[in-house]
Design a protein around this motif. Structure first.
Motif: not given
Lengths: 279, 413
Positions: B95-99
């Motif tokens: 999965g991924s997180i964009t901050i």
């Protein structure tokens, strides 16, 4: 609000694009961690910072005595014997303390690693800085000894920083590798003192590298330089006592140094992201 | 609406649980011997089982600028892991997180404090660890010191600080961070109530007035509902619900306690010889669902069934709220005639007002009696209920005993 917001993407196995820039951004942390370690080092000791003078001084006295008087390994050159010993001892001491400090640094800062993000490389790097301060103090001691003997080093002494840099890189490369391994396999905290102890005998600290040529052959000296600290110590002697330099050996040592640095950094970066899970 | 500041997509974090070794860390010897065994044993599986544990399991959500988001869930639900992944301490498995924006996380109060260093030195150290620059810290130094109330002890090593001073100093540094996104784990659990209030106020201030985004983990529902507009509910690593704090907390509270607390008379007991008695009592929420956990601002409905074998016109029914010790806190009395419709069984509901009973656990005492005379039936300490704080003025003092009721006090000049 500042208009420039940068986007950060966190993903499994994603190589950090801005890794080196991040390190630059966290340079303040790097300074302050180094400063903390220096500051804390001699807290709650009676003589405090005097230790950083006494320790190398005592070591030098012991080595001068052991190698010069008992071992008879001395290779008298133009310079007084204590200076020859000191010129070899200085980089070795730096390397050995830097390596031991760096290899334990991650585990020693576990509380930071599990609670805050920053490029982990900062921790071993700043621990080496601490050893560098000790080195600088010892260096002043060497200057004092030179003054005492009224000894003037040859002109190539100006090249000394190059060899300091190489010593720095070796301890950094090896230190990174070992400290990353140490996070997962604590065996390495027992391996390091051993390497340091053994290393002093396979490195020309108490004797000169020319001794190798005298006893074995020119070729032996070349392979002897596989130990990158040989190149550094030869370099120090060349700069300080004017002992002739063996260039192929130095070249080999430099190649090995960069090799260590490369695998150290690569392994460190590969394992860095799982430090918090494993420590 | 603009783009989300934090966008998590299908986030998972796995841990491998090895049931083979008990040691805290692997040693090289073990790895080597295991590998050697693997070679010799013709690829047979090594002894000991390996289990995969998902601390986070396919979690997706979006957070927008200026949101104050509470993350709730029971122990082991994955709250802390989520914060650690968000603050880049550990890497997600998939999965991924964009901050978008600078993140500062406060997973512990006083991270990196060194006991040998003085308060002044630790402010700089801790500030740098949390990502502040030296000039930034210098600029806020006086503010931090004033907030922490440690002026006199600035040059004392923090190992000589009282634990209260230590925590105050640590929080003060963190409170003066100026990130675009602030991630806070349960750090407010420490410190005295007054200081906690100060910290909460500061956090609210940071978000409201400066448009910063705050993510906040706590087990204290009162604090969550006071501080956060939105909430995320996690359970066993999965995301159960996101949305308005009130609804999420309701869901959380309801799901955690599913047991019934109702009182019921089993047929065939000697109750049958009584003229009038309670056959069943339960507590409902206003939607008519059986419930024993209520928010401070929710009405409690008592659902009561009576059996009247022989009607007595003069009989009265009383309802008394009891605290944990069984003390009577408040009583309401009604004539039996109000509920009697000529049949043997009667049922009715009583609404207990909201916004009055302080968060705590309570029970009920019900009686059917003649004034100064016979008691037909009496049940005590039945239908235990819990009132949860949903953002009262006293939320800060949760856990402390500040009485049982909220009354409208007024300050007269």
């Amino acid at each position: 609000m500042s208009g420039v917001t940068e986007e950060l993407i966190i993903e499994a196995g994603r190589a950090e694009k801005n890794y080196w820039r991040d390190i630059w951004r966290y340079r303040e942390l790097f300074y302050i961690l180094s400063w903390r370690d220096i500051k804390v080092r001699y807290k709650q000791t009676v003589i405090g910072a005097a230790w950083s003078v006494i320790r190398p001084l005592l070591t030098m006295l012991i080595f001068t005595f052991v190698f010069g008087q008992l071992g008879r390994l001395a290779q008298p050159g133009g310079a007084p014997y204590p200076i020859i010993v000191f010129a070899g001892l200085l980089p070795w001491q730096f390397f050995s303390t830097a390596l031991s400090e760096a290899s334990g640094s991650l585990v020693g800062n576990a509380n930071l690693i599990t609670k805050v993000y920053f490029p982990r490389l900062i921790i071993p790097a700043s621990s080496i800085i601490v050893s560098f301060v000790d080195f600088a103090i010892s260096f002043l001691l060497l200057v004092a000894v030179m003054l005492f003997y009224q000894y003037l080093p040859p002109l190539q002494v100006l090249l000394l920083p190059v060899f300091i840099l190489i010593a720095f890189l070796i301890s950094f490369g090896v230190g990174l590798y070992v400290t990353a391994l140490n996070v997962k396999y604590r065996d390495f905290r027992y391996v390091i003192p051993f390497i340091v102890q053994l290393g002093i005998y396979i490195t020309p600290v108490g004797y000169s590298s020319t001794e190798i040529v005298n006893r074995y052959s020119e070729q032996a000296r070349f392979w002897y330089s596989l130990n990158p600290m040989v190149g550094v110590i030869d370099g120090f002697r060349w700069c300080i006592t004017g002992e002739p330099m063996y260039w192929p050996g130095l070249l080999l040592s430099i190649v090995i140094t960069f090799f260590f640095c490369l695998i150290g950094i690569r392994y460190f970066r590969k394992t860095e992201k799982s430090f918090a899970d494993n420590i | 609406m603009s783009n989300p500041v934090i966008k998590a997509e299908h986030l998972s974090k796995k841990f491998i649980l090895s049931h083979e070794t008990q040691e805290r860390y692997t040693s090289l010897r073990d790895v080597l011997s295991r590998k050697a065994k693997g070679l010799l044993g013709n690829g047979k599986k090594p002894a000991g089982s390996i289990e995969e544990f998902k601390a986070l399991d396919d979690v997706s959500f979006e957070i927008y600028q200026g949101d104050r988001v509470g993350i709730i869930g029971r122990n082991g639900a994955g709250k802390s892991t989520l914060l650690k992944v968000l603050s880049r301490i550990t890497e997600p498995s998939s999965g991924s997180i964009t901050i978008r924006g600078r993140v500062a996380s406060l997973l512990e109060v006083g991270t990196g404090f060194h006991p040998e260093l003085s308060g002044r030195e630790n402010i700089f150290l801790n500030g740098a660890i949390l990502g502040m620059s030296r000039t930034e810290i210098r600029k806020k130094f006086d503010e931090i010191v004033a907030f922490a109330e440690v002026e006199k002890f600035l040059d004392t090593p923090v190992k000589r600080y009282s634990s209260g001073m230590y925590v105050r100093l640590a929080f003060a540094v963190a409170a003066h961070l100026e990130p675009e996104i602030l991630i806070v784990d349960e750090v407010l659990a420490v410190g005295d109530a007054q200081f906690q209030k100060k910290c909460l106020g500061k956090m609210e201030d940071v978000s409201k007035n400066e448009g910063r985004t705050v993510l906040f983990v706590s087990h204290n529902m009162g604090v969550i509902s006071q501080l956060c507009k939105k909430a995320i509910l996690l359970s066993k690593g999965r995301l159960i619900q996101t949305g308005e704090t009130r609804k999420v907390i309701d869901n959380y509270v309801l799901n955690t306690q599913a047991n019934s607390n109702s009182y019921e008379v089993k047929p065939g007991i000697d109750k049958n010889q009584k003229r009038i008695y309670f056959s069943r009592v339960s507590t409902l929420n206003t939607d008519g669902v059986a419930c024993e956990d209520f928010q401070f601002d929710q009405n409690i409905v008592l659902d009561i069934g009576l059996v009247i074998t022989q009607y007595d016109h003069a009989a009265k029914i009383s309802f008394t709220l009891q605290n944990n010790n069984g003390d009577y806190l408040s009583t309401f009395v009604e004539d039996l005639s109000r509920f009697y419709n000529g049949k043997e069984e009667a049922s009715f509901k009583i609404k207990v007002p909201s916004h009055v009973i302080a968060p705590n656990t309570y029970a009920f005492r019900l009686a059917i009696f003649l004034p100064h005379g016979t008691t037909y039936d009496l049940v005590e300490m039945i239908c235990p209920i819990r009132i949860h704080d949903s953002g009262t003025d006293m939320a800060m003092f949760e856990g402390a005993n500040y009485g049982s009721f909220f009354l409208n006090y007024e300050v007269l000049s």
